[in-house]
Design an enzyme around this catalytic site. Structure first.
Site, PDB file in Angstrom:
ATOM      1  N   TYR A 135      -8.940  -9.633  13.220  1.00 18.64           N
ATOM      2  CA  TYR A 135      -9.130  -9.429  14.663  1.00 18.64           C
ATOM      3  C   TYR A 135      -9.813 -10.625  15.330  1.00 18.64           C
ATOM      4  O   TYR A 135      -9.752 -10.780  16.540  1.00 18.64           O
ATOM      5  CB  TYR A 135      -9.971  -8.168  14.938  1.00 18.64           C
ATOM      6  CG  TYR A 135      -9.290  -6.859  14.587  1.00 18.64           C
ATOM      7  CD1 TYR A 135      -7.999  -6.830  14.061  1.00 18.64           C
ATOM      8  CD2 TYR A 135      -9.927  -5.651  14.777  1.00 18.64           C
ATOM      9  CE1 TYR A 135      -7.385  -5.627  13.732  1.00 18.64           C
ATOM     10  CE2 TYR A 135      -9.320  -4.448  14.456  1.00 18.64           C
ATOM     11  CZ  TYR A 135      -8.049  -4.442  13.930  1.00 18.64           C
ATOM     12  OH  TYR A 135      -7.441  -3.257  13.611  1.00 18.64           O
ATOM     13  N   LYS A 190      -7.892  -5.068  -0.363  1.00 18.92           N
ATOM     14  CA  LYS A 190      -6.482  -5.232  -0.744  1.00 18.92           C
ATOM     15  C   LYS A 190      -6.432  -6.487  -1.625  1.00 18.92           C
ATOM     16  O   LYS A 190      -5.666  -7.423  -1.396  1.00 18.92           O
ATOM     17  CB  LYS A 190      -5.617  -5.356   0.523  1.00 18.92           C
ATOM     18  CG  LYS A 190      -4.124  -5.299   0.296  1.00 18.92           C
ATOM     19  CD  LYS A 190      -3.611  -3.929  -0.071  1.00 18.92           C
ATOM     20  CE  LYS A 190      -2.139  -3.991  -0.446  1.00 18.92           C
ATOM     21  NZ  LYS A 190      -1.624  -2.738  -1.014  1.00 18.92           N
ATOM     22  N   ASP A 222      -4.503   1.153   0.418  1.00 19.06           N
ATOM     23  CA  ASP A 222      -3.408   2.140   0.443  1.00 19.06           C
ATOM     24  C   ASP A 222      -3.813   3.396  -0.317  1.00 19.06           C
ATOM     25  O   ASP A 222      -3.577   4.523   0.120  1.00 19.06           O
ATOM     26  CB  ASP A 222      -2.092   1.541  -0.078  1.00 19.06           C
ATOM     27  CG  ASP A 222      -2.278   0.603  -1.262  1.00 19.06           C
ATOM     28  OD1 ASP A 222      -3.437   0.279  -1.605  1.00 19.06           O
ATOM     29  OD2 ASP A 222      -1.264   0.196  -1.859  1.00 19.06           O
ATOM     30  N   ASP A 246     -10.906   0.091  10.888  1.00 22.99           N
ATOM     31  CA  ASP A 246     -10.355   0.617  12.134  1.00 22.99           C
ATOM     32  C   ASP A 246      -9.393   1.768  11.821  1.00 22.99           C
ATOM     33  O   ASP A 246      -9.482   2.869  12.379  1.00 22.99           O
ATOM     34  CB  ASP A 246      -9.617  -0.545  12.841  1.00 22.99           C
ATOM     35  CG  ASP A 246      -9.228  -0.220  14.261  1.00 22.99           C
ATOM     36  OD1 ASP A 246      -9.570   0.879  14.733  1.00 22.99           O
ATOM     37  OD2 ASP A 246      -8.575  -1.065  14.894  1.00 22.99           O
ATOM     38  N   ASP A 250     -10.093   6.186  11.938  1.00 19.33           N
ATOM     39  CA  ASP A 250      -9.277   7.097  12.756  1.00 19.33           C
ATOM     40  C   ASP A 250      -8.686   8.203  11.883  1.00 19.33           C
ATOM     41  O   ASP A 250      -8.614   9.367  12.284  1.00 19.33           O
ATOM     42  CB  ASP A 250      -8.129   6.338  13.449  1.00 19.33           C
ATOM     43  CG  ASP A 250      -8.501   5.922  14.868  1.00 19.33           C
ATOM     44  OD1 ASP A 250      -9.699   5.677  15.111  1.00 19.33           O
ATOM     45  OD2 ASP A 250      -7.599   5.831  15.722  1.00 19.33           O
TER      46      ASP A 250
END
Ligand code: NAD
Length: 355
Positions: A135, A190, A222, A246, A250
């Protein structure tokens, strides 16, 4: 205690108004000043984070933030889009540590999209690094085959990066938070594919050696996404990068019943914090008076605890939220048969009454 109040766009103004009502009912000595941010600031001043708003935020002990964003600004150039305001505040104030507790209140077990036995008693803490990763990576942009306009671009790119100090400091935050809970940290990465996240994993492991009393395990993002809906209670503290955090937070919000229940705190090294619900400006329900203000009210409680040294008041707010849920009061997002549907304003007033 100086609080900068930045309601922003969409439901931001509606939910922040309720949190302020609750703060005022505490009868503490707050000085609150409100400023425009996001689309509202762009409309008035031509910029989503005007200098005056940034100055107010920098000078405050804490910032109470609503949400920014509106579909009508989707075609603006990126630096002027409302969402740049929250990124700018995080960067300018060095708010690198984002705390997102996901707690499933007993009364809302039925509102979760998972089976009750999977979420009853759930209490996990997601710690998201907030000022690095893709980001904030440079370079970013679009490449053109010719010198034509953007619609003719051939390729787009963003760069994922982390520096050693950035990973070290968020690791310390996570291990220290775990010490106050059940002493377990899961670092989500990851590393199997991304160099940045092998680096992340190595540093988290290194820092972990300074906390022999805290157990550490590593999980690929994942798998973590799957485990969060398979057996969420296996987690305690999750620490992860900006983008994975992020997305996972959620996802975790639905474990608690609604994204409208999930507060957050974003802290810098000097304990100054920005407190906001985990959700966005929800343009689809803005102005209808149905948004759930509890995530913002609970964010105000986190503000009292973390930045303003008012633990007792924080606990009073949290207890009042439990009380209104116990009374069966529900905004539309957490409504189920047999409970009483209330508006945004009615929910805020009920919390004040419970206080
Ligand atoms: P969103 O979180 O605003 O909404 C997602 C869904 O959840 C919608 O259906 C919405 O109605 C519902 N919802 C959200 N908050 C709720 C609440 N308090 N009560 C009841 N229902 C609620 O995400 P989105 O729709 O993807 O994004 C909308 C805008 O918000 C976009 O412009 C986005 O960029 C922005 N956004 C801002 C922030 C922020 O300000 N920190 C965070 C995320 C998204």
């Amino acid at each position: 205690m100086k609080i900068a109040v930045l309601p922003g766009d969409g439901i931001g103004t509606e939910i922040v108004a309720e949190a302020i009502k609750v703060l005022k009912a505490l009868d503490l000595n707050f000085e609150m000043e409100t400023a425009l941010v996001g689309g509202a600031a762009y409309a008035a001043h031509g910029h989503p984070l005007p200098e005056s708003t940034l100055k107010l935020a920098k000078e405050a002990d804490a910032i109470l933030f609503g949400a920014v964003g509106d579909w009508k600004y989707d075609n603006l150039e990126r630096r002027l889009r409302p969402e740049q305001a929250i990124l700018g505040l995080r960067k300018n104030l060095g708010l690198f540590a984002n705390f997102r507790p996901a707690i499933c209140y007993e009364q809302l077990v039925g509102a979760s999209s998972l089976k009750p036995e999977l979420v009853a008693g759930l209490d996990i803490l997601i710690i998201r690094e907030l000022t690095g990763d893709i980001y904030f990576g440079q370079p970013r942009g679009r490449r053109m085959a010719t010198d034509g306009p953007f619609p003719g671009a051939e390729e787009a790119f963003d760069t994922m990066r982390y520096s050693r100090p950035e990973v070290e400091r968020i690791a310390h935050v996570a291990f220290q938070a775990a010490r106050k809970r059940s002493k377990r940290v899961t670092s989500v990465d990851k590393a199997n594919v991304l160099e940045t996240f092998q680096f992340w994993k190595d540093i988290i492991t290194e820092v972990g050696q300074q906390y022999p009393d805290v157990s550490l395990d590593h999980m690929y993002v994942d798998n973590a996404a799957m485990q969060l809906v398979k057996a969420p209670k296996k987690f305690d503290v999750i620490v992860t990068g900006n983008m994975f955090g992020d997305i996972l937070s959620d996802e975790a919000s639905m474990l608690t019943g609604s994204i409208g229940m999930l507060p957050s705190a974003s802290m810098n090294a000097s304990n100054q914090g920005l407190y906001e619900p985990s959700h966005g400006s929800a343009p689809d329900i803005a102005g209808k008076g149905i948004a759930n203000p509890l995530a913002t009210i609970l964010s105000a409680a986190m503000m009292l605890r973390f930045s303003l040294n008012q633990e007792a008041a924080a606990q009073r707010i949290e207890a009042a939220v439990q009380t209104v849920l116990q009374q069966g009061l529900r905004t539309a997002d957490i409504y189920s048969e047999g409970t009483t549907r209330v508006s945004t304003v009615e929910m805020g007033s009920a919390v004040v009454k419970a206080l």
